[in-house]
Design a protein around this motif. Structure first.
Motif, short mmCIF file in Angstrom:
data_model
loop_
_atom_site.label_atom_id
_atom_site.label_comp_id
_atom_site.label_asym_id
_atom_site.label_seq_id
_atom_site.Cartn_x
_atom_site.Cartn_y
_atom_site.Cartn_z
N ASN A 114 -4.99 9.26 9.61
CA ASN A 114 -5.31 9.04 11.01
C ASN A 114 -4.19 9.68 11.81
O ASN A 114 -3.02 9.33 11.65
N GLU A 115 -4.54 10.62 12.67
CA GLU A 115 -3.54 11.37 13.43
C GLU A 115 -2.73 10.48 14.37
O GLU A 115 -1.53 10.71 14.56
N ILE A 116 -3.32 9.46 14.92
CA ILE A 116 -2.61 8.59 15.87
C ILE A 116 -1.51 7.80 15.16
O ILE A 116 -0.37 7.73 15.61
N ARG A 117 -1.81 7.22 14.02
CA ARG A 117 -0.77 6.45 13.30
C ARG A 117 0.02 7.33 12.34
O ARG A 117 1.01 6.90 11.77
N GLU A 118 -0.45 8.59 12.15
CA GLU A 118 0.22 9.59 11.34
C GLU A 118 0.47 9.09 9.92
O GLU A 118 1.58 9.16 9.39
N ALA A 119 -0.59 8.57 9.32
CA ALA A 119 -0.48 8.05 7.96
C ALA A 119 -1.84 7.96 7.30
O ALA A 119 -2.87 7.84 7.97
N ALA A 120 -1.81 8.02 5.98
CA ALA A 120 -2.96 7.70 5.13
C ALA A 120 -2.46 6.68 4.12
O ALA A 120 -1.28 6.68 3.75
N PHE A 121 -3.35 5.79 3.66
CA PHE A 121 -2.99 4.75 2.71
C PHE A 121 -3.86 4.87 1.47
O PHE A 121 -5.05 5.20 1.56
N LEU A 137 2.26 12.35 -4.59
CA LEU A 137 0.96 12.41 -3.92
C LEU A 137 -0.08 13.13 -4.78
O LEU A 137 -1.25 12.74 -4.78
N ALA A 138 0.33 14.13 -5.54
CA ALA A 138 -0.61 14.87 -6.38
C ALA A 138 -1.26 13.99 -7.45
O ALA A 138 -2.32 14.33 -7.97
N LEU A 139 -0.66 12.85 -7.76
CA LEU A 139 -1.19 11.95 -8.77
C LEU A 139 -2.00 10.79 -8.17
O LEU A 139 -2.51 9.95 -8.90
N CYS A 140 -2.11 10.76 -6.85
CA CYS A 140 -2.84 9.69 -6.18
C CYS A 140 -4.32 10.02 -6.10
O CYS A 140 -4.72 11.19 -6.02
N SER A 141 -5.12 8.96 -6.09
CA SER A 141 -6.57 9.13 -5.90
C SER A 141 -6.84 9.38 -4.42
O SER A 141 -5.92 9.52 -3.62
N GLU A 142 -8.08 9.40 -4.04
CA GLU A 142 -8.45 9.58 -2.64
C GLU A 142 -7.97 8.36 -1.84
O GLU A 142 -8.00 7.24 -2.34
N PRO A 143 -7.52 8.58 -0.62
CA PRO A 143 -7.07 7.43 0.18
C PRO A 143 -8.22 6.47 0.48
O PRO A 143 -9.35 6.91 0.70
N LYS A 201 0.86 -1.18 0.00
CA LYS A 201 0.00 0.00 0.00
C LYS A 201 0.90 1.23 0.00
O LYS A 201 1.90 1.27 0.72
N LEU A 202 0.53 2.20 -0.81
CA LEU A 202 1.24 3.48 -0.78
C LEU A 202 0.77 4.25 0.45
O LEU A 202 -0.42 4.28 0.75
N GLU A 203 1.71 4.89 1.14
CA GLU A 203 1.37 5.65 2.34
C GLU A 203 1.98 7.04 2.28
O GLU A 203 2.96 7.25 1.56
N VAL A 204 1.40 7.96 3.02
CA VAL A 204 1.97 9.30 3.19
C VAL A 204 1.82 9.70 4.65
O VAL A 204 1.00 9.16 5.38
N HIS A 205 2.64 10.67 5.02
CA HIS A 205 2.61 11.24 6.37
C HIS A 205 2.46 12.74 6.24
O HIS A 205 2.87 13.32 5.24
N ARG A 206 1.89 13.38 7.24
CA ARG A 206 1.73 14.83 7.20
C ARG A 206 2.71 15.55 8.11
O ARG A 206 3.22 16.60 7.76
#
Length: 151
Positions: A98-105, A87-93, A62-67
């Motif tokens: 999620n702030e606790i795990r600090e990631a979106a997939f 990230l600009a080329l990714c669809s909606e997660p 899974k592709l992930e990002v952090h903020r």
């Protein structure tokens, strides 16, 4: 996204106020024997996550990002097969931030794959969707340094 060898790390110290301290940690810590888990370096602004495990297959990643954090992923032993997508080329997660795990997939796939051998590192910024540990049954020992975007 950056891929380089630890021997060249000083080139990147100017990119963030904590990069020098992060690379000093990599150079001056016995990473071969340090216990797996989370190690605080500078409170919540800079910490290390040591792991040793087999990865997932290209069918399961899974592709992930952090903020809030930049990742410096340094390979201690083995070779980590990683993927990247802007990230600009990714669809909606499909698994929102999620702030606790600090990631979106994301459900997106990538065609941008590269090997990161022992002694090398990647830097992933918040706009770098990435997949790490796509190694199948191959075991990789690595450290992920989490560096706060805002210090």
């Amino acid at each position: 996204m950056i891929l380089d060898k630890l021997a060249n790390a000083d080139r990147y110290n100017c990119l963030h106020p904590l990069f020098g301290k992060a690379f000093d940690y990599l150079k001056n810590t016995d990473l071969a024997t340090i216990e797996a888990g989370v190690h605080e370096i500078q409170e919540k602004q800079l910490f290390a996550i040591i792991s040793e495990a087999a990865g997932v297959t290209k069918d399961a990643y899974k592709l992930e990002v952090h903020r809030k954090y930049i990742d410096i992923q340094y390979i201690i032993s083995g070779t980590d097969h990683m993927g990247w997508k802007d990230l600009a080329l990714c669809s909606e997660p499909n698994d929102p931030y999620n702030e606790i795990r600090e990631a979106a997939f994301f459900p997106d796939k990538t065609d941008n794959w590269f090997d990161v051998p022992a002694g090398s590192f990647t830097i992933f910024y918040p706009d770098d969707a990435h997949a790490a540990m796509v190694t199948g049954e191959n075991v990789v020992r690595k450290v992920v340094l989490k560096i706060a975007v805002e210090v």
